[in-house]
Scaffold this motif. Structure first.
Motif, PDB file in Angstrom:
ATOM      1  N   LEU A   1       7.935 -15.494   5.970  1.00  0.00           N
ATOM      2  CA  LEU A   1       7.541 -15.645   7.369  1.00  0.00           C
ATOM      3  C   LEU A   1       8.415 -16.719   8.008  1.00  0.00           C
ATOM      4  O   LEU A   1       8.487 -17.847   7.515  1.00  0.00           O
ATOM      5  CB  LEU A   1       6.059 -16.046   7.434  1.00  0.00           C
ATOM      6  CG  LEU A   1       5.449 -16.247   8.814  1.00  0.00           C
ATOM      7  CD1 LEU A   1       5.421 -14.929   9.585  1.00  0.00           C
ATOM      8  CD2 LEU A   1       4.043 -16.808   8.678  1.00  0.00           C
TER       9      LEU A   1
ATOM     10  N   ASN B   1       5.281 -16.266  17.301  1.00  0.00           N
ATOM     11  CA  ASN B   1       4.905 -15.028  17.991  1.00  0.00           C
ATOM     12  C   ASN B   1       3.507 -14.563  17.595  1.00  0.00           C
ATOM     13  O   ASN B   1       2.736 -14.103  18.441  1.00  0.00           O
ATOM     14  CB  ASN B   1       5.937 -13.926  17.734  1.00  0.00           C
ATOM     15  CG  ASN B   1       7.221 -14.164  18.496  1.00  0.00           C
ATOM     16  OD1 ASN B   1       7.246 -14.839  19.518  1.00  0.00           O
ATOM     17  ND2 ASN B   1       8.309 -13.611  17.995  1.00  0.00           N
ATOM     18  N   GLU B   2       3.172 -14.677  16.312  1.00  0.00           N
ATOM     19  CA  GLU B   2       1.832 -14.303  15.863  1.00  0.00           C
ATOM     20  C   GLU B   2       0.785 -15.221  16.498  1.00  0.00           C
ATOM     21  O   GLU B   2      -0.292 -14.769  16.883  1.00  0.00           O
ATOM     22  CB  GLU B   2       1.745 -14.327  14.342  1.00  0.00           C
ATOM     23  CG  GLU B   2       2.500 -13.172  13.698  1.00  0.00           C
ATOM     24  CD  GLU B   2       2.311 -13.075  12.195  1.00  0.00           C
ATOM     25  OE1 GLU B   2       1.335 -13.637  11.657  1.00  0.00           O
ATOM     26  OE2 GLU B   2       3.149 -12.421  11.553  1.00  0.00           O
TER      27      GLU B   2
ATOM     28  N   GLU C   1       8.557 -15.929  13.862  1.00  0.00           N
ATOM     29  CA  GLU C   1       7.497 -14.935  13.648  1.00  0.00           C
ATOM     30  C   GLU C   1       6.116 -15.593  13.713  1.00  0.00           C
ATOM     31  O   GLU C   1       5.187 -15.031  14.306  1.00  0.00           O
ATOM     32  CB  GLU C   1       7.681 -14.235  12.297  1.00  0.00           C
ATOM     33  CG  GLU C   1       8.879 -13.305  12.242  1.00  0.00           C
ATOM     34  CD  GLU C   1       9.184 -12.840  10.821  1.00  0.00           C
ATOM     35  OE1 GLU C   1       9.571 -11.668  10.681  1.00  0.00           O
ATOM     36  OE2 GLU C   1       9.046 -13.643   9.870  1.00  0.00           O
TER      37      GLU C   1
ATOM     38  N   ASN D   1       0.256 -14.252  20.155  1.00  0.00           N
ATOM     39  CA  ASN D   1      -0.595 -13.065  20.252  1.00  0.00           C
ATOM     40  C   ASN D   1      -2.067 -13.409  20.005  1.00  0.00           C
ATOM     41  O   ASN D   1      -2.949 -12.904  20.698  1.00  0.00           O
ATOM     42  CB  ASN D   1      -0.125 -11.979  19.281  1.00  0.00           C
ATOM     43  CG  ASN D   1       1.185 -11.362  19.712  1.00  0.00           C
ATOM     44  OD1 ASN D   1       1.529 -11.351  20.889  1.00  0.00           O
ATOM     45  ND2 ASN D   1       1.935 -10.845  18.761  1.00  0.00           N
TER      46      ASN D   1
ATOM     47  N   ILE E   1      -1.693 -19.780  10.150  1.00  0.00           N
ATOM     48  CA  ILE E   1      -1.130 -18.487   9.753  1.00  0.00           C
ATOM     49  C   ILE E   1      -0.677 -18.583   8.306  1.00  0.00           C
ATOM     50  O   ILE E   1       0.202 -19.375   7.959  1.00  0.00           O
ATOM     51  CB  ILE E   1       0.062 -18.105  10.645  1.00  0.00           C
ATOM     52  CG1 ILE E   1      -0.377 -18.051  12.110  1.00  0.00           C
ATOM     53  CG2 ILE E   1       0.658 -16.765  10.210  1.00  0.00           C
ATOM     54  CD1 ILE E   1       0.765 -18.039  13.082  1.00  0.00           C
TER      55      ILE E   1
ATOM     56  N   ILE F   1      -4.795 -14.950   9.763  1.00  0.00           N
ATOM     57  CA  ILE F   1      -4.656 -15.724  11.003  1.00  0.00           C
ATOM     58  C   ILE F   1      -6.037 -16.185  11.447  1.00  0.00           C
ATOM     59  O   ILE F   1      -6.948 -15.382  11.606  1.00  0.00           O
ATOM     60  CB  ILE F   1      -4.000 -14.892  12.124  1.00  0.00           C
ATOM     61  CG1 ILE F   1      -2.597 -14.442  11.708  1.00  0.00           C
ATOM     62  CG2 ILE F   1      -3.937 -15.701  13.423  1.00  0.00           C
ATOM     63  CD1 ILE F   1      -1.905 -13.547  12.714  1.00  0.00           C
TER      64      ILE F   1
ATOM     65  N   ARG G   1       0.531 -16.017   5.174  1.00  0.00           N
ATOM     66  CA  ARG G   1       0.878 -14.639   4.779  1.00  0.00           C
ATOM     67  C   ARG G   1       0.946 -14.540   3.291  1.00  0.00           C
ATOM     68  O   ARG G   1       1.288 -15.429   2.588  1.00  0.00           O
ATOM     69  CB  ARG G   1       2.212 -14.255   5.407  1.00  0.00           C
ATOM     70  CG  ARG G   1       2.456 -12.764   5.289  1.00  0.00           C
ATOM     71  CD  ARG G   1       3.753 -12.335   5.844  1.00  0.00           C
ATOM     72  NE  ARG G   1       3.617 -12.126   7.299  1.00  0.00           N
ATOM     73  CZ  ARG G   1       4.671 -11.877   8.054  1.00  0.00           C
ATOM     74  NH1 ARG G   1       5.873 -11.864   7.567  1.00  0.00           N
ATOM     75  NH2 ARG G   1       4.527 -11.676   9.333  1.00  0.00           N
TER      76      ARG G   1
END
Length: 190
Positions: free
Chosen positions: A25, A32-33, A29, A36, A188, A84, A190
Motif C-alpha cells: 500500500l 485516497n482510501e 493509495e 473516500n 488503514i 479501514i 491492508r
C-alpha cells in the motif's frame, strides 16, 4: 481439455488474488482510501447536520448531534472496506469517546505548529508500518460551528443547554474562528 481450462482459470484467480493481497500500500493509495472514507462518513454526517440546521436551526442541530450523530457515523462507517476504520478525535472532546490518544494529540499539536507558521494542513498521512497508515483530516472551526463550540458570548444558549445535558463534562468550547477542532482519523491496514 475442459479440466485443463478449469485448472488454468483457478490458477489465474489464485495468482491474481495472491498478487493483490501482497501488494504494498502506497502513501498515495492510503490517502485516497482515507479521502473516500471521509467523504462517505463525514459526508453523511455533514448532510444530516445541514438538513437539521435548515429545518430547525441551531437548536435542532444540537439535538441531532447529541442524540443521533454518533450512531449515524457508526452505521455509515460499517460500510467501509475491510481494514479501514474512521472516527473523530480531539484533545477537547464533547463526547468522551472522541478523546484523542497521546499519539493523536501529538499529530494535532503538529498541525497547530504548522498553523502558527501560516500553514493550514488539509491532510496528514503517517506511515505506521508496511501496509498500515493513519490519516488525519483536520477539522477547523467555521462560523457556523461557533453557535455550539464558541465562547460563552457567541454560543447559542438554548442549543448549548441541550448539549450540556447530554455531555456535562463538555470540553469542546471556547473555540475561535479557524481554530483546530480535531480531526477525522482514518486507520488503514491492508
Amino acid at each position: 481439455m475442459k479440466n485443463i481450462k478449469n485448472v488454468v482459470l483457478i490458477c489465474s484467480i489464485l495468482i491474481t488474488s495472491y498478487a493483490f493481497a501482497n501488494k504494498t500500500l502506497s502513501e498515495k493509495e492510503a490517502k485516497n482510501e482515507a479521502i473516500n472514507a471521509i467523504k462517505q462518513v463525514g459526508g453523511t454526517l455533514k448532510k444530516h447536520l445541514g438538513s437539521e440546521m435548515k429545518s430547525g436551526g441551531v437548536v435542532q442541530a444540537a439535538t441531532f448531534c447529541s442524540e443521533e450523530a454518533t450512531n449515524l457515523m457508526k452505521n455509515s462507517a460499517a460500510n467501509l472496506p475491510q481494514g479501514i476504520t474512521i472516527k473523530r478525535v480531539t484533545d477537547k472532546p464533547r463526547n468522551p469517546n472522541n478523546q484523542a490518544t497521546k499519539a493523536q494529540i501529538k499529530v494535532l499539536n503538529e498541525i497547530r505548529a504548522d498553523m502558527k507558521k501560516g500553514i493550514k494542513p488539509k491532510m496528514v498521512v503517517k506511515k505506521i508500518e508496511e501496509n498500515h497508515f493513519q490519516v488525519y483530516k483536520p477539522l477547523y472551526i467555521e462560523n457556523k460551528c461557533l453557535a455550539c463550540h464558541g465562547t460563552i458570548e457567541n454560543r447559542n444558549k438554548k442549543a448549548y443547554s441541550i448539549i450540556k445535558a447530554k455531555y456535562p463534562k463538555d470540553k469542546a468550547i471556547d473555540y475561535k474562528l479557524d481554530d483546530l477542532r480535531g480531526a477525522f482519523f482514518v486507520d488503514i491496514k491492508r
